[in-house]
Enzyme design. Structure first.
Site, short mmCIF file in Angstrom:
data_model
loop_
_atom_site.label_atom_id
_atom_site.label_comp_id
_atom_site.label_asym_id
_atom_site.label_seq_id
_atom_site.Cartn_x
_atom_site.Cartn_y
_atom_site.Cartn_z
N THR A 216 89.51 8.36 61.54
CA THR A 216 89.37 9.73 61.06
C THR A 216 89.95 10.72 62.05
O THR A 216 90.42 11.80 61.66
CB THR A 216 87.89 10.07 60.78
OG1 THR A 216 87.15 10.02 62.00
CG2 THR A 216 87.29 9.11 59.78
N HIS B 225 70.89 39.89 38.25
CA HIS B 225 70.11 40.84 37.47
C HIS B 225 69.90 42.17 38.21
O HIS B 225 69.61 42.19 39.41
CB HIS B 225 68.73 40.25 37.14
CG HIS B 225 68.80 38.99 36.34
ND1 HIS B 225 69.35 38.93 35.08
CD2 HIS B 225 68.36 37.73 36.62
CE1 HIS B 225 69.25 37.69 34.62
NE2 HIS B 225 68.66 36.94 35.54
N LYS C 40 87.93 12.82 57.45
CA LYS C 40 87.52 13.85 58.41
C LYS C 40 87.31 15.14 57.64
O LYS C 40 88.22 15.65 56.98
CB LYS C 40 88.59 14.03 59.47
CG LYS C 40 88.10 14.69 60.74
CD LYS C 40 87.17 13.76 61.51
CE LYS C 40 87.41 13.81 63.00
NZ LYS C 40 86.62 12.81 63.73
#
Length: 301
Positions: free
Chosen positions: A56, A250, A11
């Site tokens: 799950t 940059h 999960k």
């Protein structure tokens, strides 16, 4: 004949917020927890038999139940509790991997006499942890992402290879900015060893990264990266490997000559912050005698 290869299930992204009350003072742990399990799962793939499958949904419930039963001392400690539980409680599960993101909150200090229960979400880095257990040994990797840092001087870039396609001018005084992503692997591997102090370790690693960035006169971003990683390895005995990914954010000097203005670093300059394309510098720094085990692609961790 096709055969089944490596597989896992679980999960993903269970959002759990644990509030601890100490009188009128409250504490928050805010986590995003993903569980992945693997083991004797051939039949569910071949025939659809769920006889060895822990749902799950059960793993999700376990995350919330453990937050209440065990509390959340640290992301790493919480992951250790979960991984051990899944492997030792289910015969069909041979390996558990717990990935955790932690989001930090800073207390808003109230006037005297008011409760200390107000918080503002910190806008700095996101803390990360991955805990893997196979019933015999542990691998714990901690980390961070989205840690944006900048030096406005003490950075150069010159003396590089030039060919007919090179247009970049050499820089003797430039802005150096990056968004740090890092993962570091602990030497702790079994329950016979003393467990690291996870919270203290994270705080000190972050301090070393920031101090090394600030204190390095940079001739290249690669040099800065190595100094950051080396500071962690030298300063934290519990860590054997650190991998850093540093995009070069940059900043280019704006051409102001059309307006009759000089734009120079020595008298305070104006820059254009470019978001892409960007240089990407990545490397691993290891304790001598150890092998690299953190994946090159940090997004797969």
């Amino acid at each position: 004949m096709p055969i089944l290869g490596p597989n896992q299930y679980g999960k993903a992204e269970n959002r759990v917020v644990k509030v601890t009350r100490d009188g009128t003072t409250h504490h928050i742990k805010d986590l995003n927890v993903s569980v992945s399990l693997s083991g004797a799962m051939d039949e569910v793939h071949y025939s659809g038999s769920n006889a060895n499958v822990l749902p799950t949904d059960t793993t999700k419930n376990t995350v919330y139940a453990f937050a209440k039963e065990h509390g959340i001392e640290s992301a790493e400690q919480f992951g250790v509790h979960l991984a051990r539980h899944f492997v030792t409680s289910q015969e069909s599960i041979h390996r558990a991997r717990i990935r955790i993101e932690e989001y930090a909150w800073e207390r808003i200090e109230a006037p005297a006499g008011r409760g200390r229960h107000s918080f503002v979400r910190q806008g700095r880095e996101t803390r990360l942890a991955q805990i893997t257990y196979d019933g015999e040994g542990w691998e714990v990797v901690s980390g961070l992402k989205d840690l944006v840092v900048m030096n406005t001087t003490d950075s150069e870039f010159r003396g590089y290879v030039k060919d007919k396609y090179t247009t970049l001018p050499e820089a003797h005084d430039r802005i150096l900015a990056t968004e740090v992503s890092g993962r570091w692997r602990f030497g702790w591997a079994d329950d016979e060893q003393e467990m690291p102090a996870w919270e203290e370790s994270y705080a000190q690693v972050t301090r070393h990264l920031l101090e090394a960035f600030a204190e390095t006169y940079s001739l290249s971003l690669q040099q800065t990266l190595y100094q950051m990683g080396a500071r962690v390895i030298d300063g934290r005995d519990e860590i054997d490997e650190i991998r850093l990914s540093l995009p070069n954010k940059h900043h280019f000097l704006v051409d102001l000559e059309p307006f009759g203005l000089k734009n120079a670093t020595e008298d305070g300059a104006v820059y254009f912050a470019a978001d892409r394309p960007y240089g990407l510098i990545e490397a691993t720094v290891l304790r001598d005698g150890h092998e690299a085990r953190i994946p090159v692609d940090l997004t797969n961790l």
